[in-house]
Design a protein around this motif. Structure first.
Motif, PDB file in Angstrom:
ATOM      1  N   TYR A 123      -2.929 -21.246  29.289  1.00  0.00           N
ATOM      2  CA  TYR A 123      -3.361 -20.743  27.848  1.00  0.00           C
ATOM      3  C   TYR A 123      -4.920 -20.166  28.061  1.00  0.00           C
ATOM      4  O   TYR A 123      -5.178 -19.075  27.597  1.00  0.00           O
ATOM      5  CB  TYR A 123      -3.220 -21.551  26.784  1.00  0.00           C
ATOM      6  CG  TYR A 123      -3.214 -21.078  25.544  1.00  0.00           C
ATOM      7  CD1 TYR A 123      -2.145 -20.344  24.979  1.00  0.00           C
ATOM      8  CD2 TYR A 123      -4.524 -20.804  24.903  1.00  0.00           C
ATOM      9  CE1 TYR A 123      -2.148 -19.685  23.551  1.00  0.00           C
ATOM     10  CE2 TYR A 123      -4.755 -20.241  23.504  1.00  0.00           C
ATOM     11  CZ  TYR A 123      -3.569 -19.682  22.884  1.00  0.00           C
ATOM     12  OH  TYR A 123      -3.593 -19.080  21.573  1.00  0.00           O
ATOM     13  N   GLU A 145      -0.491 -22.699  18.346  1.00  0.00           N
ATOM     14  CA  GLU A 145       0.652 -22.387  19.167  1.00  0.00           C
ATOM     15  C   GLU A 145       1.783 -23.577  18.901  1.00  0.00           C
ATOM     16  O   GLU A 145       2.900 -23.333  19.440  1.00  0.00           O
ATOM     17  CB  GLU A 145       0.246 -22.571  20.491  1.00  0.00           C
ATOM     18  CG  GLU A 145      -0.911 -21.233  20.843  1.00  0.00           C
ATOM     19  CD  GLU A 145      -0.209 -20.035  20.825  1.00  0.00           C
ATOM     20  OE1 GLU A 145       1.221 -19.735  20.574  1.00  0.00           O
ATOM     21  OE2 GLU A 145      -0.998 -18.936  20.737  1.00  0.00           O
ATOM     22  N   ARG A 228       1.747 -13.029  25.121  1.00  0.00           N
ATOM     23  CA  ARG A 228       0.378 -13.296  24.729  1.00  0.00           C
ATOM     24  C   ARG A 228      -0.366 -11.989  25.238  1.00  0.00           C
ATOM     25  O   ARG A 228      -0.408 -11.431  26.310  1.00  0.00           O
ATOM     26  CB  ARG A 228      -0.164 -14.620  25.390  1.00  0.00           C
ATOM     27  CG  ARG A 228       0.882 -15.583  25.034  1.00  0.00           C
ATOM     28  CD  ARG A 228      -0.013 -16.875  25.286  1.00  0.00           C
ATOM     29  NE  ARG A 228       0.787 -18.050  25.666  1.00  0.00           N
ATOM     30  CZ  ARG A 228       1.604 -18.529  24.406  1.00  0.00           C
ATOM     31  NH1 ARG A 228       1.535 -18.358  23.129  1.00  0.00           N
ATOM     32  NH2 ARG A 228       2.466 -19.518  24.819  1.00  0.00           N
ATOM     33  N   THR A 250       1.412 -14.405  20.782  1.00  0.00           N
ATOM     34  CA  THR A 250       0.065 -14.693  20.548  1.00  0.00           C
ATOM     35  C   THR A 250      -0.725 -13.412  20.670  1.00  0.00           C
ATOM     36  O   THR A 250      -0.467 -12.557  21.743  1.00  0.00           O
ATOM     37  CB  THR A 250      -0.691 -15.623  21.791  1.00  0.00           C
ATOM     38  OG1 THR A 250       0.032 -16.784  21.744  1.00  0.00           O
ATOM     39  CG2 THR A 250      -2.045 -15.697  21.173  1.00  0.00           C
TER      40      THR A 250
END
Length: 372
Positions: A123, A145, A228, A250
């Motif tokens: 991440y 998340e 993401r 995301t």
């Protein structure tokens, strides 16, 4: 600096083993004087493995101090010669020429103790190169998340997030930033993380764009499979049609966007994190933001939004709402905050509305225990 001096520095009593090794090796590499013997000393210093085996790792990590440190840390604790030989064979099976240094560095990733911690590490690659990552912000994103869902209380989740950051620092996958409140990710480690996130370069699950003068609409349309997306200091061409992001979880947009195309949020069915902070030109949110039924994290800090839309009250899963430094924010509709039944983190530091009469807002927060 000579090789003998490097070894003296590695064993200097005033330094911890890992830190001394890192400083000495990095200094030598910068000057271009690190030879194979010193590379072996670097790995041995951290990993302390059988010398006749560990030297086989060094030729595959040419002149890269960070790689030596990360691999040494990954091998630490391996004392049985059989285990070292097994890992040596893993390296022999890697094609350095075809996969590059990432496949070598991946050993440090593979040695992380759980898939969960691996997700935390990957991440971090969403942030720009050389970015000073605020630990508090990072942990809040992790909470949004759902990475820390096992903890019922926000303080417990924060503490666990801090422990995970320390673990990644110990593995040399994150390093200290400008203060203890910040961490950074070496550009090589970050590239490796993005490579892993994309299934070793085969897919584009993570899209990270930084300092791009103009991102064309056609290019945005190619991101439809992304999990993401993060955009930093970019300019995006006007989107005449709303692209579909059915896999998007995301979206981090820190750009100079004035508005978003109508209907955009209607095509993000499973998004959990929406960070629009530092969009200095953003003056309003689309009313269809209420269609983000899975949203758990919303950050509007440093935007020019004057009024929050009442439609936000429909975000029943929203856990984190961050409205810091919103100097033009004057109105939060009554009964909006109290309708956010899942809210655990609400921040309104140094925003205009925080300087006015907050009695009604505080009353709403106390009703369902979000205010402490």
């Amino acid at each position: 600096m000579s090789g003998s001096l490097a070894r003296d520095h590695l064993h200097h009593p005033d330094n911890t083993r890992g830190r001394a090794q890192c400083i000495a090796t990095a200094t030598l590499l910068a000057s271009g004087s690190l030879i194979m013997e010193d590379g072996l000393a670097a790995v041995m210093e951290v990993a302390a493995g059988p010398g006749n085996v560990s030297k086989n790792y060094c030729p595959r990590v040419p002149r890269l101090p960070l790689a030596l440190v990360a691999i040494g840390r990954a091998l630490a604790g391996s004392t049985a010669p059989e285990e070292w030989k097994m890992k040596e064979q893993m390296f022999k099976n890697q094609s350095y020429e075809s996969q590059g240094i990432y496949s070598v560095l991946e050993l440090s990733y593979d040695k992380l103790p759980s898939d969960t911690i691996k997700s935390f590490f990957i991440y971090c690659s969403l942030f720009p190169e050389d970015h000073e990552i605020c630990c508090d912000q990072l942990i809040e994103l992790w909470i949004g998340e759902g990475f820390l869902d096992e903890f019922d209380h926000i303080h417990e989740a924060r503490n666990q997030g801090g422990i995970i950051i320390e673990h990644l620092q110990h593995a040399h996958l994150l390093v200290n930033g400008i203060s203890e409140k910040y961490v950074t990710m070496h550009d090589l480690i970050r590239d490796m993380a993005l490579w892993i996130a994309g299934e070793h370069g085969r897919k584009k699950k993570f899209v990270v764009q930084e300092q791009v003068e103009s991102i064309e609409a056609d290019k945005v349309a190619t991101w439809k499979e992304a999990q993401r997306i993060s955009l930093w200091d970019c300019s995006v061409e006007e989107l005449k049609e709303s692209p579909s992001f059915l896999n998007l979880e995301t979206l981090i947009v820190s750009c100079k966007l004035m508005s978003y195309p109508s209907g955009l949020f209607g095509y993000m069915a499973i998004i959990r994190v929406l960070d629009l902070s530092k969009n200095f030109g953003l003056i309003e949110l689309p009313v269809e933001i209420d269609r983000l039924a899975s949203l758990q994290y919303l950050n509007l800090s440093y935007t020019r939004i004057v009024k929050l839309p009442i439609q936000l009250k429909k975000l029943s899963k929203l856990r984190c709402l961050i409205l810091d430094e919103m100097h033009l924010l004057r109105t939060i509709p009554r009964q909006l905050i109290s309708k956010l039944s899942s809210l655990q983190l609400f921040s309104i530091f140094n925003s205009m509305v925080a300087h006015g009469d907050c009695k009604a807002l505080l009353k709403e927060l106390r009703v369902f225990g979000a205010f402490e």
